[in-house]
Design a protein around this motif. Structure first.
Motif, PDB file in Angstrom:
ATOM      1  N   ILE A   1       0.335 -14.039 -13.014  1.00 13.79           N
ATOM      2  CA  ILE A   1       1.251 -13.819 -12.856  1.00 13.79           C
ATOM      3  C   ILE A   1       1.346 -12.327 -12.463  1.00 13.79           C
ATOM      4  CG2 ILE A   1       3.437 -12.940 -15.190  1.00 13.79           C
ATOM      5  CD1 ILE A   1       1.987 -15.212 -16.688  1.00 13.79           C
ATOM      6  N   PHE A   2       0.951 -10.969 -12.942  1.00 12.61           N
ATOM      7  CA  PHE A   2       0.238  -9.538 -12.501  1.00 12.61           C
ATOM      8  C   PHE A   2       0.382  -9.392 -11.187  1.00 12.61           C
ATOM      9  CE2 PHE A   2      -0.360  -9.003 -17.067  1.00 12.61           C
ATOM     10  CZ  PHE A   2       0.397  -7.836 -16.679  1.00 12.61           C
ATOM     11  N   ARG A   3      -0.869 -10.709 -10.297  1.00 17.22           N
ATOM     12  CA  ARG A   3      -0.634 -10.749  -9.025  1.00 17.22           C
ATOM     13  C   ARG A   3       0.424 -11.029  -8.405  1.00 17.22           C
ATOM     14  NH1 ARG A   3      -6.065 -12.080 -10.624  1.00 17.22           N
ATOM     15  NH2 ARG A   3      -5.947 -14.503 -10.710  1.00 17.22           N
TER      16      ARG A   3
ATOM     17  N   ARG B   1      -6.486  -2.906  -0.217  1.00 15.91           N
ATOM     18  CA  ARG B   1      -6.844  -2.317  -1.749  1.00 15.91           C
ATOM     19  C   ARG B   1      -7.221  -2.625  -2.367  1.00 15.91           C
ATOM     20  NH1 ARG B   1      -0.738  -1.869  -1.223  1.00 15.91           N
ATOM     21  NH2 ARG B   1      -1.221  -3.165  -2.927  1.00 15.91           N
ATOM     22  N   LYS B   2      -7.635  -3.813  -2.331  1.00 17.53           N
ATOM     23  CA  LYS B   2      -7.715  -5.245  -2.851  1.00 17.53           C
ATOM     24  C   LYS B   2      -9.482  -4.303  -3.490  1.00 17.53           C
ATOM     25  CE  LYS B   2      -5.944  -9.513  -2.960  1.00 17.53           C
ATOM     26  NZ  LYS B   2      -6.589 -10.863  -2.616  1.00 17.53           N
ATOM     27  N   ASP B   3     -10.432  -3.891  -2.695  1.00 16.31           N
ATOM     28  CA  ASP B   3     -11.634  -3.819  -3.149  1.00 16.31           C
ATOM     29  C   ASP B   3     -11.967  -2.687  -3.830  1.00 16.31           C
ATOM     30  OD1 ASP B   3     -12.468  -5.353  -1.462  1.00 16.31           O
ATOM     31  OD2 ASP B   3     -13.497  -3.865   0.520  1.00 16.31           O
ATOM     32  N   THR B   4     -10.666  -1.803  -4.351  1.00 18.71           N
ATOM     33  CA  THR B   4     -10.518  -0.802  -5.132  1.00 18.71           C
ATOM     34  C   THR B   4      -9.728  -0.728  -6.265  1.00 18.71           C
ATOM     35  OG1 THR B   4      -8.989   0.607  -3.860  1.00 18.71           O
ATOM     36  CG2 THR B   4     -12.023   0.762  -3.240  1.00 18.71           C
ATOM     37  N   ALA B   5      -9.218  -2.060  -5.883  1.00 18.70           N
ATOM     38  CA  ALA B   5      -8.204  -2.559  -6.686  1.00 18.70           C
ATOM     39  C   ALA B   5      -8.211  -1.883  -8.916  1.00 18.70           C
ATOM     40  CB  ALA B   5      -7.469  -3.627  -7.208  1.00 18.70           C
TER      41      ALA B   5
ATOM     42  N   ASP C   1       5.758 -11.249   4.789  1.00 16.87           N
ATOM     43  CA  ASP C   1       5.351  -9.899   5.271  1.00 16.87           C
ATOM     44  C   ASP C   1       4.100  -9.140   5.121  1.00 16.87           C
ATOM     45  OD1 ASP C   1       6.147  -6.521   4.487  1.00 16.87           O
ATOM     46  OD2 ASP C   1       7.011  -7.054   2.624  1.00 16.87           O
ATOM     47  N   PRO C   2       4.279  -9.767   6.752  1.00 23.51           N
ATOM     48  CA  PRO C   2       2.802  -9.537   7.123  1.00 23.51           C
ATOM     49  C   PRO C   2       1.990  -8.429   6.986  1.00 23.51           C
ATOM     50  CG  PRO C   2       3.804 -10.731   8.170  1.00 23.51           C
ATOM     51  CD  PRO C   2       4.768 -10.535   7.843  1.00 23.51           C
ATOM     52  N   LEU C   3       3.187  -7.151   6.916  1.00 21.57           N
ATOM     53  CA  LEU C   3       2.426  -6.082   6.616  1.00 21.57           C
ATOM     54  C   LEU C   3       2.194  -5.228   5.495  1.00 21.57           C
ATOM     55  CD1 LEU C   3       4.790  -4.314   9.131  1.00 21.57           C
ATOM     56  CD2 LEU C   3       3.008  -4.054   9.386  1.00 21.57           C
ATOM     57  N   SER C   4       3.016  -5.608   4.807  1.00 18.27           N
ATOM     58  CA  SER C   4       2.799  -5.781   3.226  1.00 18.27           C
ATOM     59  C   SER C   4       1.622  -6.463   2.792  1.00 18.27           C
ATOM     60  CB  SER C   4       3.334  -5.869   2.097  1.00 18.27           C
ATOM     61  OG  SER C   4       5.175  -5.448   2.299  1.00 18.27           O
ATOM     62  N   TYR C   5       1.296  -7.478   3.262  1.00 18.07           N
ATOM     63  CA  TYR C   5      -0.174  -8.306   3.268  1.00 18.07           C
ATOM     64  C   TYR C   5      -1.031  -7.433   3.341  1.00 18.07           C
ATOM     65  CZ  TYR C   5      -3.303 -12.343   3.130  1.00 18.07           C
ATOM     66  OH  TYR C   5      -4.517 -12.830   2.544  1.00 18.07           O
ATOM     67  N   ALA C   6      -1.241  -7.470   4.889  1.00 12.43           N
ATOM     68  CA  ALA C   6      -2.116  -6.314   5.476  1.00 12.43           C
ATOM     69  C   ALA C   6      -2.386  -5.180   4.845  1.00 12.43           C
ATOM     70  CB  ALA C   6      -1.667  -5.866   6.235  1.00 12.43           C
ATOM     71  N   GLU C   7      -1.754  -5.003   3.939  1.00 13.07           N
ATOM     72  CA  GLU C   7      -2.040  -3.382   3.315  1.00 13.07           C
ATOM     73  C   GLU C   7      -2.782  -3.572   1.625  1.00 13.07           C
ATOM     74  OE1 GLU C   7       1.277  -0.082   1.091  1.00 13.07           O
ATOM     75  OE2 GLU C   7       2.143  -1.242   2.844  1.00 13.07           O
ATOM     76  N   MET C   8      -1.821  -4.825   1.217  1.00 10.97           N
ATOM     77  CA  MET C   8      -2.748  -5.008  -0.298  1.00 10.97           C
ATOM     78  C   MET C   8      -3.928  -5.863   0.105  1.00 10.97           C
ATOM     79  SD  MET C   8      -2.764  -8.111  -2.029  1.00 10.97           S
ATOM     80  CE  MET C   8      -2.052  -9.366  -1.038  1.00 10.97           C
TER      81      MET C   8
END
Length: 159
Positions: free
Chosen positions: A108-110, A136-140, A126-133
């Motif tokens: 739900i949070f994701r 950030r995954k490794d340090t989330a 939204d490929p740009l937001s997806y790429a940015e997300m």
């Protein structure tokens, strides 16, 4: 999260959790487990119900912390149930124990962080937001750990 989706109804008027489970079997006990689909950086509220002697049955076990806690009826504990292995001891003959648990599933949070869409939908829409997300995954987890108090912070507040 509530401010982003104000139209969604609450389970109960005064809860912050999105889901609840009633375990009403009378001799409710859980085996050693983690709720791996719950939000790892949030709390799970467990309330004990019934008539039992918490000194002889129904104790809460927090395995990594090496704790066995008397957990009486009407008591509520908050634990990060996705990361702390927990269970409770068997119920003594003649005793009854039930529980009410409130929690929020991690997906739900994701979903909310992805603009109320799945990762696949986000990737297409939204490929740009997806790429940015993705970057950030490794340090989330480091950012989310900041939501928890440190022992020093807790001790500072009590002095």
């Amino acid at each position: 999260m509530r401010d982003k989706l104000p139209h969604l109804p609450k389970n109960f008027p005064s809860t912050v959790f999105t889901a609840a489970a009633f375990n009403l079997g009378g001799k409710v006990r859980t085996f050693k487990h983690r709720n791996s689909l719950n939000w790892a950086f949030g709390w799970c509220a467990i309330t004990a119900l019934g008539e039992f002697d918490p000194a002889r049955s129904g104790q809460l076990i927090l395995w990594e912390l090496k704790l066995v806690l008397d957990f009486p009826a009407a008591a509520t504990v908050l634990i990060p149930s996705a990361v702390i292995t927990h269970s409770n001891t068997p119920i003594a003959d003649g005793d009854t124990r039930m529980s009410f648990t409130q929690y929020t599933a991690g997906p739900i949070f994701r979903w909310v962080e992805n603009g109320c869409r799945t990762e696949k939908e986000m990737q297409v829409m939204d490929p740009l937001s997806y790429a940015e997300m993705q970057t950030r995954k490794d340090t989330a987890y480091l950012r989310r750990l900041g939501n928890f108090s440190t022992v020093d912070e807790l001790l500072e507040k009590t002095v």
